[in-house]
Structures are given as structure tokens and as C-alpha cells.
Design an enzyme around this catalytic site. Structure first.
Site, PDB file in Angstrom:
ATOM      1  N   ASN A  99      21.219  15.615  32.455  1.00  0.00           N
ATOM      2  CA  ASN A  99      20.462  16.952  31.798  1.00  0.00           C
ATOM      3  C   ASN A  99      20.892  17.816  33.363  1.00  0.00           C
ATOM      4  O   ASN A  99      20.050  17.622  34.028  1.00  0.00           O
ATOM      5  CB  ASN A  99      19.011  16.348  31.737  1.00  0.00           C
ATOM      6  CG  ASN A  99      18.297  17.484  31.304  1.00  0.00           C
ATOM      7  OD1 ASN A  99      18.656  18.786  31.447  1.00  0.00           O
ATOM      8  ND2 ASN A  99      17.088  17.318  30.818  1.00  0.00           N
ATOM      9  N   HIS A 150      20.500  22.210  24.015  1.00  0.00           N
ATOM     10  CA  HIS A 150      20.236  21.784  25.461  1.00  0.00           C
ATOM     11  C   HIS A 150      20.445  20.402  25.464  1.00  0.00           C
ATOM     12  O   HIS A 150      20.162  19.425  24.692  1.00  0.00           O
ATOM     13  CB  HIS A 150      18.893  22.163  26.003  1.00  0.00           C
ATOM     14  CG  HIS A 150      18.579  21.277  27.057  1.00  0.00           C
ATOM     15  ND1 HIS A 150      19.198  21.462  28.299  1.00  0.00           N
ATOM     16  CD2 HIS A 150      17.315  20.592  27.313  1.00  0.00           C
ATOM     17  CE1 HIS A 150      18.312  20.527  29.238  1.00  0.00           C
ATOM     18  NE2 HIS A 150      17.256  20.271  28.627  1.00  0.00           N
ATOM     19  N   CYS A 166      14.388  24.192  31.169  1.00  0.00           N
ATOM     20  CA  CYS A 166      15.521  24.084  30.161  1.00  0.00           C
ATOM     21  C   CYS A 166      15.645  24.952  29.240  1.00  0.00           C
ATOM     22  O   CYS A 166      16.994  25.151  28.804  1.00  0.00           O
ATOM     23  CB  CYS A 166      15.173  22.646  29.444  1.00  0.00           C
ATOM     24  SG  CYS A 166      14.808  21.358  30.260  1.00  0.00           S
TER      25      CYS A 166
HETATM   26  O1  UT7 Z   1      15.096  18.499  29.546  1.00  0.00           O
HETATM   27  C1  UT7 Z   1      13.709  18.645  29.292  1.00  0.00           C
HETATM   28  C2  UT7 Z   1      13.202  17.985  28.145  1.00  0.00           C
HETATM   29  N1  UT7 Z   1      13.394  16.462  28.344  1.00  0.00           N
HETATM   30  C3  UT7 Z   1      13.377  15.731  27.199  1.00  0.00           C
HETATM   31  O2  UT7 Z   1      13.495  16.010  26.059  1.00  0.00           O
HETATM   32  C4  UT7 Z   1      13.392  14.126  27.572  1.00  0.00           C
HETATM   33  C5  UT7 Z   1      12.467  13.405  26.643  1.00  0.00           C
HETATM   34  N2  UT7 Z   1      12.197  12.101  26.717  1.00  0.00           N
HETATM   35  C6  UT7 Z   1      13.354  11.010  26.752  1.00  0.00           C
HETATM   36  O3  UT7 Z   1      14.680  11.477  26.861  1.00  0.00           O
HETATM   37  C7  UT7 Z   1      12.874   9.601  26.975  1.00  0.00           C
HETATM   38  O4  UT7 Z   1      11.577   9.457  26.776  1.00  0.00           O
HETATM   39  C8  UT7 Z   1      13.502   9.123  28.394  1.00  0.00           C
HETATM   40  C9  UT7 Z   1      14.976   8.805  28.279  1.00  0.00           C
HETATM   41  C10 UT7 Z   1      13.156   9.880  29.570  1.00  0.00           C
HETATM   42  C11 UT7 Z   1      12.814   7.439  28.419  1.00  0.00           C
HETATM   43  O5  UT7 Z   1      13.012   6.811  27.400  1.00  0.00           O
HETATM   44  P1  UT7 Z   1      11.875   5.990  26.734  1.00  0.00           P
HETATM   45  O6  UT7 Z   1      12.599   5.200  25.606  1.00  0.00           O
HETATM   46  O7  UT7 Z   1      10.703   6.835  26.173  1.00  0.00           O
HETATM   47  O8  UT7 Z   1      11.592   4.837  27.769  1.00  0.00           O
HETATM   48  P2  UT7 Z   1      10.102   4.618  28.449  1.00  0.00           P
HETATM   49  O9  UT7 Z   1       9.791   5.760  29.558  1.00  0.00           O
HETATM   50  O10 UT7 Z   1       9.045   4.540  27.415  1.00  0.00           O
HETATM   51  O11 UT7 Z   1      10.145   3.593  29.297  1.00  0.00           O
HETATM   52  C12 UT7 Z   1      10.565   2.225  28.575  1.00  0.00           C
HETATM   53  C13 UT7 Z   1      10.660   1.070  29.486  1.00  0.00           C
HETATM   54  C14 UT7 Z   1       9.697   0.818  30.790  1.00  0.00           C
HETATM   55  O12 UT7 Z   1       9.398  -0.476  31.027  1.00  0.00           O
HETATM   56  P3  UT7 Z   1       8.155  -1.207  30.488  1.00  0.00           P
HETATM   57  O13 UT7 Z   1       6.993  -0.530  30.466  1.00  0.00           O
HETATM   58  O14 UT7 Z   1       8.529  -1.074  28.688  1.00  0.00           O
HETATM   59  O15 UT7 Z   1       8.398  -2.485  30.966  1.00  0.00           O
HETATM   60  C15 UT7 Z   1      10.246   1.571  32.039  1.00  0.00           C
HETATM   61  O16 UT7 Z   1       9.656   1.402  33.188  1.00  0.00           O
HETATM   62  O17 UT7 Z   1      11.848   1.354  30.600  1.00  0.00           O
HETATM   63  C16 UT7 Z   1      11.538   1.374  31.797  1.00  0.00           C
HETATM   64  N3  UT7 Z   1      12.600   2.267  32.336  1.00  0.00           N
HETATM   65  C17 UT7 Z   1      13.712   1.974  32.998  1.00  0.00           C
HETATM   66  N4  UT7 Z   1      14.396   0.805  32.887  1.00  0.00           N
HETATM   67  C18 UT7 Z   1      15.568   0.805  33.477  1.00  0.00           C
HETATM   68  C19 UT7 Z   1      12.176   3.445  32.758  1.00  0.00           C
HETATM   69  N5  UT7 Z   1      13.177   4.245  33.253  1.00  0.00           N
HETATM   70  C20 UT7 Z   1      14.164   3.066  33.175  1.00  0.00           C
HETATM   71  C21 UT7 Z   1      15.473   3.017  34.047  1.00  0.00           C
HETATM   72  N6  UT7 Z   1      15.946   1.968  34.147  1.00  0.00           N
HETATM   73  N7  UT7 Z   1      16.096   4.191  34.750  1.00  0.00           N
END
Ligand code: UT7
Length: 335
Positions: free
Chosen positions: A292, A262, A115
Site C-alpha cells: 500500500n 486504491h 490514501c
Molecule cells: O489504505 C488505507 C486503508 N487501509 C485499509 O483499508 C486496511 C484495512 N484493514 C486490513 O487490510 C486488515 O485489517 C489487515 C491486513 C490490516 C489486518 O488483517 P486482519 O485479518 O484484520 O488481522 P488482525 O489485525 O485481526 O490480526 C489477526 C491476527 C492477530 O493475532 P491474534 O490476536 O489473532 O493472535 C495479529 O496479532 O494476526 C496477527 N498479526 C500478524 N501475524 C503475522 C497481525 N499482523 C501480523 C503479521 N504477521 N504481520
């Protein structure tokens, strides 16, 4: 001493629009989750029938940037190509662009800083110009993420986020020291390499080993991201590296005309906007439309901002990135 200035910008994104709703056809996800957590509404994914690849998209964006710079391919002295999704394991995409654009046998360097790749590439090009070695350098950021994502529910926390596209800038020598690239700052912290990673195939995990294991649950050749861990580091490092860039130029946040971060997550951009007390029109975001696009994200965003008249002569433009490595970087530009 010479100075360097961006004199041409171009972008190319595939025509194929994939909306959040479309993803529900092959994985358990929904529009609300994606919009709420990331701000993304749609992304572009290459339709393989079109022949687009990372290098092809990079070449298409480059043609536009070179034309807008008022140059021809024969005026370019060097190519810097940033990507984490090259067409081939080796050689890199830079040499492909040299060939596709019919350029003379100039040097071509591939940058692998994910990135932060575009800012790393810009920084390399800036040094080459400031030392007087080259006059016009093509800096490209391009990604074909869709070719390598796990498009099942297993990979949904990563695959809904990433999109394809390319951008390019022509960086050129100028004697005017009041304008151009004022500074670049680059950082890395390899202890977190495996928090956002694609491990194989690689020399540590080569194809015969993967084939022999024949493990349907092997996820090592798909990107892995520890989302919340990356998020926390991102907001800290974004802020730090923007402050570092401003301080190096005796500027404060009040001097920023436009921040082009970014496009990792709209929530990250909004956090930074609030922290730096910037108005909506001082931060350019297009993650809603493209997701992204990693090394392409900043240069696509900068190109669009310029096309929309949001980058004006004399403006202080700040670019900032954070991502896999971890790596993070900023550039301060007087337009
Ligand atoms: O470009 C490089 C740098 N990247 C970044 O800076 C990205 C940084 N991270 C993020 O943007 C966020 O952490 C994400 C968008 C990747 C994820 O969001 P989050 O709020 O951290 O969600 P999470 O990974 O903690 O997941 C929460 C819940 C989980 O379910 P449970 O365990 O709470 O039941 C996941 O299984 O959301 C579920 N989940 C989804 N549900 C529907 C994960 N992906 C999805 C999805 N659709 N696509």
C-alpha cells in the site's frame, strides 16, 4: 467551459525490493499471513544510501509524466503534491519539486488526504483547469513509508502493508468536452480520525514532551491502524463513492472499462470486483508488488495500467480510494 484531460503519466519506485520473507528477519511474521490477509508479496522500501525521499521520488515520476505529455517543465502552471510522509514537517514537498525540476516560480499546493490524496489532488487540479485559471497542472502522489514504520513485531500489523513510491500525472486543458475528467466526488468523516492515525510529533504532542517522557513503549509516533474497523468502512465507502460517480454521469457498472482502486488490500479490491460484477481484466491491482503506497497507489497503478495498454482511448476509467481521515473519493474519467 474548459475541460481537463490527463495527457502524461509517470511513476518511480525504489529499486530495493523487500519480500515478505525478508521481513521475518526483524519481526515475527510470515509470507503466508501477509499473502492470505493482504495479497502483498513484496514492496519497495527506499535504500537511504540512494538519496531517494518523498520529494525526490515525486520529482522523478514527474519528469517522466511531463516528457510523456510532450511538455517541458516551463509549460507547467501549478503543482499539487499529495503525501502523508513529507520530507519535512514544513514546507511541503510541492515546493521541493518546483526547485528540483528547475521550474519557474509557479504555485505549489500540498494535499494531506492520505490514501484519497491523489484523487483529492486531481479534483483540485480539475477545478483550476475548468475555471480557466491554469492550463497544465502536475499532480503528484508520493510516499516514503519505510522511513517511519515500527519495524518490530509490535508494529507488524501496519508495517508489512506499506511501501514506498511515487506517481505523477499532467492534467491539461482541452476544448473537447467528450473526454477527460467527467467527475470527482470527495468525502470525509473525521469522527474516525484516530482509527488510522499517526499522532506525534505534532503540536499536540511536541518533541520535548516525547523526549521528557522517555517512554520506550510510546507508539504515538508510529502509524496506528484499527485494521478490521478500517476494512469494514473501506468496503462500504468504496462501493458508495463508485456508485455516486457512476450515477453523476448517468452510467451503470456495465459502463466501467477499468476500475483502478486504491491498493489498500487485495481482499478489498476483490470484494469490490465481485460486488460490481467486474471481470479480472476490469480491475487493475498491483498491491502484490508494491504493498500500500497510500497517496501514490492509484497513480502508480494507473500509470502501469496505461503502460500495459489497459487504458484505451474512449474507455471509462474509474478511480476510487478510502483511507485515513476517514476520507474517500472517486473520479470518473473518459480516456
Ligand atoms: O489504505 C488505507 C486503508 N487501509 C485499509 O483499508 C486496511 C484495512 N484493514 C486490513 O487490510 C486488515 O485489517 C489487515 C491486513 C490490516 C489486518 O488483517 P486482519 O485479518 O484484520 O488481522 P488482525 O489485525 O485481526 O490480526 C489477526 C491476527 C492477530 O493475532 P491474534 O490476536 O489473532 O493472535 C495479529 O496479532 O494476526 C496477527 N498479526 C500478524 N501475524 C503475522 C497481525 N499482523 C501480523 C503479521 N504477521 N504481520
Amino acid at each position: 467551459m474548459y475541460n481537463s484531460k490527463i495527457i502524461g503519466l509517470g511513476k518511480y519506485v525504489p529499486d530495493n525490493i523487500v519480500k515478505n520473507e525478508d521481513l521475518s528477519a526483524f519481526m515475527e511474521t510470515n509470507n503466508e499471513w501477509i499473502v492470505e490477509r493482504t495479497g502483498i508479496e513484496e514492496r519497495r522500501w527506499i535504500d537511504p544510501k540512494t538519496g531517494d525521499t518523498t520529494a525526490v521520488m515525486g520529482a522523478k515520476a514527474s519528469r517522466i509524466a511531463i516528457e510523456r505529455a510532450g511538455l517541458t517543465v516551463n509549460d507547467i502552471d501549478f503543482i499539487v503534491f499529495a503525501t502523508l510522509s513529507p520530507d519535512m514537517y514544513f514546507p511541503g514537498c510541492g515546493v521541493q519539486v518546483q526547485e528540483m525540476l528547475g521550474m519557474p516560480t509557479i504555485g505549489a499546493l500540498d494535499v494531506r488526504n492520505q490514501c484519497s490524496g491523489f484523487i483529492y489532488g486531481l479534483s483540485v487540479a480539475d477545478q483550476f483547469i475548468k475555471t480557466g485559471m491554469y492550463k497544465n497542472i502536475l499532480v503528484i502522489g508520493a510516499e516514503n513509508h519505510s522511513g517511519g514504520l515500527d519495524k518490530t513485531t509490535r508494529g507488524r500489523n501496519v508495517s508489512v502493508i506499506f511501501g514506498d513510491g511515487a506517481g505523477a500525472a499532467v492534467l491539461s486543458r482541452t476544448d473537447d468536452n467528450s473526454k477527460g475528467i467527467l467527475s470527482t466526488h470527495l468525502h470525509s468523516e473525521g469522527q474516525h480520525a484516530k482509527e488510522l492515525v499517526l499522532e506525534g510529533p505534532s503540536t499536540q504532542r511536541w518533541v520535548p514532551e516525547i523526549l521528557e517522557a522517555n517512554d520506550p513503549n510510546d507508539e504515538s509516533y508510529y502509524p496506528y491502524m484499527n485494521g478490521q474497523f478500517v476494512f469494514k468502512h473501506a468496503i462500504t465507502r468504496f462501493s458508495e463513492v463508485i456508485m455516486e460517480g457512476l450515477a453523476a454521469n448517468n452510467m451503470t457498472k456495465e459502463d466501467i472499462n477499468l476500475l483502478v482502486p486504491h491498493q489498500a488490500n487485495l481482499r478489498i479490491s476483490q470484494f469490490i470486483q465481485k460486488k460490481f460484477k467486474l471481470e479480472d481484466d476490469q480491475v487493475y491491482n498491483n498491491i502484490m508488488r508494491y504493498g500500500n503506497t497510500t497517496a501514490a497507489s492509484i497513480i502508480i497503478a494507473l500509470t502501469e495500467a496505461w503502460e500495459e495498454g489497459k487504458v484505451k482511448e474512449g474507455d471509462n476509467i474509474v478511480l476510487a480510494a478510502f483511507g485515513s481521515g476517514f476520507t474517500w473519493a472517486s473520479a470518473v474519467i473518459k480516456w
